[in-house]
Design an enzyme around this catalytic site. Structure first.
Site, PDB file in Angstrom:
ATOM      1  N   THR A  27       0.863  -1.176   0.000  1.00  0.00           N
ATOM      2  CA  THR A  27       0.000   0.000   0.000  1.00  0.00           C
ATOM      3  C   THR A  27       0.908   1.237   0.000  1.00  0.00           C
ATOM      4  O   THR A  27       2.114   1.135   0.188  1.00  0.00           O
ATOM      5  CB  THR A  27      -0.915   0.053   1.235  1.00  0.00           C
ATOM      6  OG1 THR A  27      -0.113   0.261   2.411  1.00  0.00           O
ATOM      7  CG2 THR A  27      -1.704  -1.245   1.391  1.00  0.00           C
ATOM      8  N   ALA A  56       3.243  -1.066   4.698  1.00  0.00           N
ATOM      9  CA  ALA A  56       2.501   0.098   5.194  1.00  0.00           C
ATOM     10  C   ALA A  56       3.485   1.266   5.258  1.00  0.00           C
ATOM     11  O   ALA A  56       4.514   1.177   5.928  1.00  0.00           O
ATOM     12  CB  ALA A  56       1.917  -0.192   6.565  1.00  0.00           C
ATOM     13  N   VAL A  82       7.451  -2.062   7.042  1.00  0.00           N
ATOM     14  CA  VAL A  82       7.353  -0.604   7.065  1.00  0.00           C
ATOM     15  C   VAL A  82       7.982  -0.045   5.790  1.00  0.00           C
ATOM     16  O   VAL A  82       9.109  -0.376   5.442  1.00  0.00           O
ATOM     17  CB  VAL A  82       8.053  -0.023   8.302  1.00  0.00           C
ATOM     18  CG1 VAL A  82       8.018   1.505   8.265  1.00  0.00           C
ATOM     19  CG2 VAL A  82       7.385  -0.539   9.578  1.00  0.00           C
ATOM     20  N   LYS A  83       7.235   0.812   5.130  1.00  0.00           N
ATOM     21  CA  LYS A  83       7.680   1.363   3.850  1.00  0.00           C
ATOM     22  C   LYS A  83       8.210   2.775   4.075  1.00  0.00           C
ATOM     23  O   LYS A  83       7.518   3.627   4.669  1.00  0.00           O
ATOM     24  CB  LYS A  83       6.501   1.373   2.878  1.00  0.00           C
ATOM     25  CG  LYS A  83       6.853   1.388   1.409  1.00  0.00           C
ATOM     26  CD  LYS A  83       5.558   1.172   0.616  1.00  0.00           C
ATOM     27  CE  LYS A  83       5.810   1.138  -0.876  1.00  0.00           C
ATOM     28  NZ  LYS A  83       4.530   0.987  -1.603  1.00  0.00           N
ATOM     29  N   VAL A  84       9.434   3.022   3.623  1.00  0.00           N
ATOM     30  CA  VAL A  84      10.059   4.341   3.795  1.00  0.00           C
ATOM     31  C   VAL A  84      10.586   4.832   2.460  1.00  0.00           C
ATOM     32  O   VAL A  84      10.956   4.038   1.588  1.00  0.00           O
ATOM     33  CB  VAL A  84      11.210   4.293   4.828  1.00  0.00           C
ATOM     34  CG1 VAL A  84      10.704   3.840   6.194  1.00  0.00           C
ATOM     35  CG2 VAL A  84      12.340   3.389   4.346  1.00  0.00           C
TER      36      VAL A  84
END
Length: 218
Positions: A27, A56, A82-84
């Site tokens: 996402t 996310a 975790v998306k960065v």
């Protein structure tokens, strides 16, 4: 190659999960906004449907806030990645979260040099955006080839290449031929992969011939 579904629409995810072809979900803030729902509720619901990684994305851009957001998202479920963003602060967050055992997906990659930095920062996934490179006249899949070549030269890198911004079935096919680890694909494109006009034509012919026999298997 694994298939991740690129959407925050839980109904679309459920339909594809039932097909058996979903290994994970990605996402981003735009997809969350399109869903019209709260990000924490959406990610929680997706994690309950999908056992594989669920990306996310943080919304902040500074290190301190990204760390807080990343830890909040990671606390939702063990399968949250975790998306960065691929920025200096984003890679610092990647290093910190990875060291704590959290999966991290580094996104918005547009060069092999960036992918190299992400791997050195301990990223679980690197997300090169092939479609956006195609949009400006480049062949986005060349970037995938370059990243795979670099990563294969350094066995200590554990970062998986996640082909993102996928626009067509050929992107998926080329990603698989190159040996990419993952392709994240919009639901509409997954359904297109099932289809070919010769398949439909052949099935129609089989059914017509079978009807002429007057037989029944049951």
């Amino acid at each position: 190659m694994q298939f991740f579904i690129d959407t925050a629409d839980t109904q679309e995810i459920k339909a594809l999960v039932d097909s058996g072809f979903v290994d994970g979900v990605t996402t981003n803030p735009s997809l969350i906004a399109k869903s019209g729902r709260n990000i924490l509720e959406v990610i929680t619901e997706i994690c309950e449907m999908v056992s594989g990684p669920v990306s996310a994305e943080v919304a902040a851009t500074d290190y301190e806030t990204m760390i807080k957001e990343g830890k909040r998202l990671a606390a939702i479920a063990d399968n949250v990645a975790v998306k960065v963003p691929l920025t200096v602060d984003g890679l610092k967050v990647c290093r910190a979260l990875s060291d704590e055992g959290t999966m991290v997906n580094v996104t918005l990659c547009f060069s092999a040099a960036q992918a190299l930095l992400a791997a050195k920062a301990g990223a679980t996934y690197i997300s090169p955006f092939v479609g956006r490179l195609d949009d400006v006249g480049k062949d986005g899949m060349d970037l995938i080839d370059d990243i795979l070549e670099i990563y294969s030269s350094f066995p200590e890198f554990q970062t998986q290449v996640l082909v993102a911004s996928v626009r067509n079935v050929r992107h998926v096919e080329r990603a698989a031929m190159m040996g990419a680890d993952v392709a994240t694909v919009p639901p509409k494109l997954v359904w297109e992969m099932f289809k070919h006009p010769f398949t439909d034509k052949g099935l129609d012919a089989f059914l017509e011939d079978w009807a002429g026999t007057g037989q029944s298997i049951l």
